[in-house]
Design an enzyme around this catalytic site. Structure first.
Site, PDB file in Angstrom:
ATOM      1  N   CYS A 285      28.307 152.419  97.951  1.00  0.00           N
ATOM      2  CA  CYS A 285      27.474 152.470  96.743  1.00  0.00           C
ATOM      3  C   CYS A 285      28.303 152.250  95.477  1.00  0.00           C
ATOM      4  O   CYS A 285      29.258 152.984  95.223  1.00  0.00           O
ATOM      5  CB  CYS A 285      26.791 153.832  96.662  1.00  0.00           C
TER       6      CYS A 285
ATOM      7  N   THR B  16      17.016 157.027  95.437  1.00  0.00           N
ATOM      8  CA  THR B  16      17.889 157.927  96.175  1.00  0.00           C
ATOM      9  C   THR B  16      18.326 159.137  95.339  1.00  0.00           C
ATOM     10  O   THR B  16      18.406 160.247  95.854  1.00  0.00           O
ATOM     11  CB  THR B  16      19.139 157.155  96.630  1.00  0.00           C
TER      12      THR B  16
ATOM     13  N   PHE C  35      27.069 157.844 100.710  1.00  0.00           N
ATOM     14  CA  PHE C  35      27.104 156.669  99.839  1.00  0.00           C
ATOM     15  C   PHE C  35      27.622 155.435 100.568  1.00  0.00           C
ATOM     16  O   PHE C  35      28.063 154.473  99.939  1.00  0.00           O
ATOM     17  CB  PHE C  35      27.940 156.961  98.594  1.00  0.00           C
TER      18      PHE C  35
HETATM   19 MN1  MNH Z   1      23.519 153.336  96.013  1.00  0.00          MN
HETATM   20  C1  MNH Z   1      24.720 150.865  98.085  1.00  0.00           C
HETATM   21  C2  MNH Z   1      23.387 155.474  98.683  1.00  0.00           C
HETATM   22  C3  MNH Z   1      22.600 155.853  93.906  1.00  0.00           C
HETATM   23  C4  MNH Z   1      23.284 151.098  93.448  1.00  0.00           C
HETATM   24  N1  MNH Z   1      23.958 153.190  98.018  1.00  0.00           N
HETATM   25  C5  MNH Z   1      24.476 152.086  98.660  1.00  0.00           C
HETATM   26  C6  MNH Z   1      24.704 152.409 100.040  1.00  0.00           C
HETATM   27  C7  MNH Z   1      24.308 153.709 100.214  1.00  0.00           C
HETATM   28  C8  MNH Z   1      23.847 154.197  98.939  1.00  0.00           C
HETATM   29  C9  MNH Z   1      24.343 154.495 101.512  1.00  0.00           C
HETATM   30  C10 MNH Z   1      25.253 151.483 101.127  1.00  0.00           C
HETATM   31  C11 MNH Z   1      24.118 150.835 101.893  1.00  0.00           C
HETATM   32  C12 MNH Z   1      24.561 149.959 103.055  1.00  0.00           C
HETATM   33  O1  MNH Z   1      25.727 149.995 103.463  1.00  0.00           O
HETATM   34  O2  MNH Z   1      23.697 149.242 103.564  1.00  0.00           O
HETATM   35  N2  MNH Z   1      23.038 155.297  96.268  1.00  0.00           N
HETATM   36  C13 MNH Z   1      23.061 155.981  97.447  1.00  0.00           C
HETATM   37  C14 MNH Z   1      22.692 157.363  97.180  1.00  0.00           C
HETATM   38  C15 MNH Z   1      22.485 157.465  95.827  1.00  0.00           C
HETATM   39  C16 MNH Z   1      22.704 156.150  95.253  1.00  0.00           C
HETATM   40  C17 MNH Z   1      22.567 158.438  98.249  1.00  0.00           C
HETATM   41  C18 MNH Z   1      22.114 158.657  94.986  1.00  0.00           C
HETATM   42  C19 MNH Z   1      22.210 159.904  95.348  1.00  0.00           C
HETATM   43  N3  MNH Z   1      23.008 153.457  94.038  1.00  0.00           N
HETATM   44  C20 MNH Z   1      22.754 154.607  93.346  1.00  0.00           C
HETATM   45  C21 MNH Z   1      22.635 154.307  91.946  1.00  0.00           C
HETATM   46  C22 MNH Z   1      22.828 152.953  91.808  1.00  0.00           C
HETATM   47  C23 MNH Z   1      23.068 152.421  93.134  1.00  0.00           C
HETATM   48  C24 MNH Z   1      22.360 155.334  90.844  1.00  0.00           C
HETATM   49  C25 MNH Z   1      22.842 152.115  90.565  1.00  0.00           C
HETATM   50  C26 MNH Z   1      22.915 152.542  89.335  1.00  0.00           C
HETATM   51  N4  MNH Z   1      23.895 151.341  95.816  1.00  0.00           N
HETATM   52  C27 MNH Z   1      23.710 150.612  94.665  1.00  0.00           C
HETATM   53  C28 MNH Z   1      24.065 149.234  94.920  1.00  0.00           C
HETATM   54  C29 MNH Z   1      24.496 149.150  96.246  1.00  0.00           C
HETATM   55  C30 MNH Z   1      24.383 150.511  96.782  1.00  0.00           C
HETATM   56  C31 MNH Z   1      23.981 148.099  93.917  1.00  0.00           C
HETATM   57  C32 MNH Z   1      25.024 147.939  97.006  1.00  0.00           C
HETATM   58  C33 MNH Z   1      26.515 147.820  96.740  1.00  0.00           C
HETATM   59  C34 MNH Z   1      27.158 146.630  97.425  1.00  0.00           C
HETATM   60  O3  MNH Z   1      26.797 146.322  98.562  1.00  0.00           O
HETATM   61  O4  MNH Z   1      28.032 146.050  96.804  1.00  0.00           O
END
Ligand code: MNH
Length: 462
Positions: free
Chosen positions: A407, A271, A400
């Protein structure tokens, strides 16, 4: 109560499949529902998919008291791969709380301070590679190189593992395997047209091999740490291997740790890489925004050649950050999330949902809600100028995710992305291929496809 609007051309048995593309489910669904208003329902082979794309309704659906995260459609196949790891755990599964609480310390501001130098090292590797391309007058493949950057960053900061992404012309085998696994997962939940089924049968074995490769690599990373071959630190891996839950004293089991590592490798880079790529795409289309972003980095880092950004410099790059925010508004690289009703409920005062019914918040639609976003298709980072967010509903912008399942890596992604984009803009003038029209690939996440740049150094090297 009222019926939820649906597309006009519903076919018997098949439902609303006209125009749906298994390879581009998000974009084709968007075309199907965008004129139906803030909520709509599609019937695809007997499954009703309720789509929310208006800020008022999103505010209701985002409420953790009424709705829970749902591991639906696109997430289901991912669930087969990484089970109850953070991203794909159902709300209320014990390993979610356990892992969330254990890993929380890895995402504090102090933790970011600790990652800063490593993030900078990796950004410098990107610049070195782009310097070489600039000297040769060669084009760079933006999404591929941003994937190198983000992969390397999560590998090193989270697990002490170097993929060596910038040392090879081809993507790292983990990235290739992962991309195929995600595409396979996406196809396997798409409307099961005959052609798709045939495609799936052909690639099931390869999918196993890809998964084996990912598991082996992750096991090697974990073993290396266990044997003391990589430094024992309080990074993601260190926390998972050594920490017990402060309340219950429980620890994560080895299978779950492996699944968390894969989850972070995937969630931690796809992402962010897409967000950086879209940001550069928009900047090449909006010279005035590019000039403002470059003026901002110049003001902070001067005209000199090799700035050394301090940790505290990054939050000062307000306009660069706004460019990324606006890029994530138009093409949120995680394009949606699923929410299920905790109890029977009525949405928007008139749409009845039963307990367990789920909806998908489609972010490209929410982020274009005309009630909130004037001239929604226009790229305009000033929408994210200081104070602007306070003048619109909080739930109109959710790249996010939302609530307790939002996130965990948000600050990580933003620190990494603002620094990398800032350094790139400070050093180069990006020139796009004039014939390029935006095409977006979908592998659960969105990325600009085939977007290439030619780079000119802004400050000639001595
Ligand atoms: Mn990320 C959950 C978007 C970068 C680790 N992330 C989510 C969700 C979104 C999202 C939307 C919720 C999904 C859902 O509700 O089903 N994340 C992003 C975006 C970026 C991003 C748009 C960058 C730009 N994410 C990152 C990075 C990491 C990461 C960098 C780790 C280093 N994300 C996660 C994790 C979750 C998550 C782990 C799940 C969290 C949870 O449910 O507790």
């Amino acid at each position: 109560t009222a019926a939820i609007p649906h597309p006009p051309h519903r076919l018997p048995l098949l439902g609303d499949v006209v125009g749906l593309s298994p390879r581009r489910p998000v974009q084709s669904s968007l075309r199907l529902v965008r004129d139906l208003g803030p909520i709509s329902v599609r019937r695809v082979l007997g499954t009703d998919i309720v789509t929310v794309g208006g800020a008022d309704l999103a505010a209701e659906v985002d409420d953790d008291r009424r709705f829970a995260k749902h591991v639906g459609l696109g997430l289901r196949p991912l669930r087969l791969v990484v089970g109850d790891a953070l991203f794909t755990a159902e709300d209320g599964e014990p390993n979610w709380r356990l892992a969330h609480d254990i890993l929380r310390p890895a995402f504090t501001r102090e933790a970011m301070r600790g990652y800063h130098a490593t993030m900078l090292d990796v950004a410098r590797e990107l610049l070195a590679s782009w310097d070489a391309a600039a000297r040769a007058g060669a084009e760079v493949d933006v999404a591929a190189d941003m994937t190198r950057l983000t992969m390397e960053t999560i590998g090193r900061t989270g697990f002490g593992h170097r993929f060596g992404s910038f040392e090879h012309d081809r993507p790292h085998p983990f990235v290739t395997a992962m991309t195929r696994v995600l595409r396979f997962a996406q196809l396997s939940v798409s409307p099961t047209l005959v052609s798709v089924r045939r495609l799936l049968a052909g690639s099931a074995r390869r999918n196993r091999a890809d998964m084996d490769l990912m598991n082996r690599l992750v096991d090697d990373v974990i073993d290396a740490r266990r044997r003391g071959e990589t430094p024992d630190r309080d990074d993601l891996l260190g926390l998972m291997l050594r920490t017990a839950h402060p309340g219950t004293g429980r620890t994560l089991d080895p299978v779950n740790i492996r699944r968390q590592v894969i989850t972070f490798m995937v969630a931690g880079h796809e992402t962010t890489s897409g967000a950086l790529s879209f940001a550069l795409y928009h900047l090449t289309r909006h010279p005035e925004a590019l000039a403002r972003a470059q003026a901002e980095v110049d003001a902070l880092w001067g005209q000199g050649d090799d700035p050394v950004p301090a940790f505290t410099d990054i939050p000062r790059l307000r306009y660069v950050r706004a460019v990324l925010d606006e890029a994530l508004r138009l093409w949120p690289t995680a394009p949606g999330y699923f929410r299920a009703a905790r109890e029977d409920t009525v949405l928007g005062g008139r749409y009845r949902l039963e307990r367990g019914d789920w909806v998908v918040v489609m972010l490209p639609l929410l982020h274009r809600d005309p009630a909130v976003w004037p001239d929604p298709e226009r790229f305009d980072p000033d929408r994210f100028a200081p104070g602007a967010a306070r003048r619109r509903p909080a739930h109109a912008y959710r790249p996010f995710g939302t609530g307790q399942r939002a996130c965990i890596g948000r600050q990580f992604a933003l620190h990494e992305a603002v620094m990398a984009l800032g350094l790139v803009l400070h050093r180069y003038h990006p020139v796009p291929d004039p014939g390029y029209d935006l095409r977006i690939t979908e592998t659960l996440t969105l990325k600009p496809e085939g977007f290439r740049l030619t780079l000119t150094r802004r400050v000639p090297a001595e």
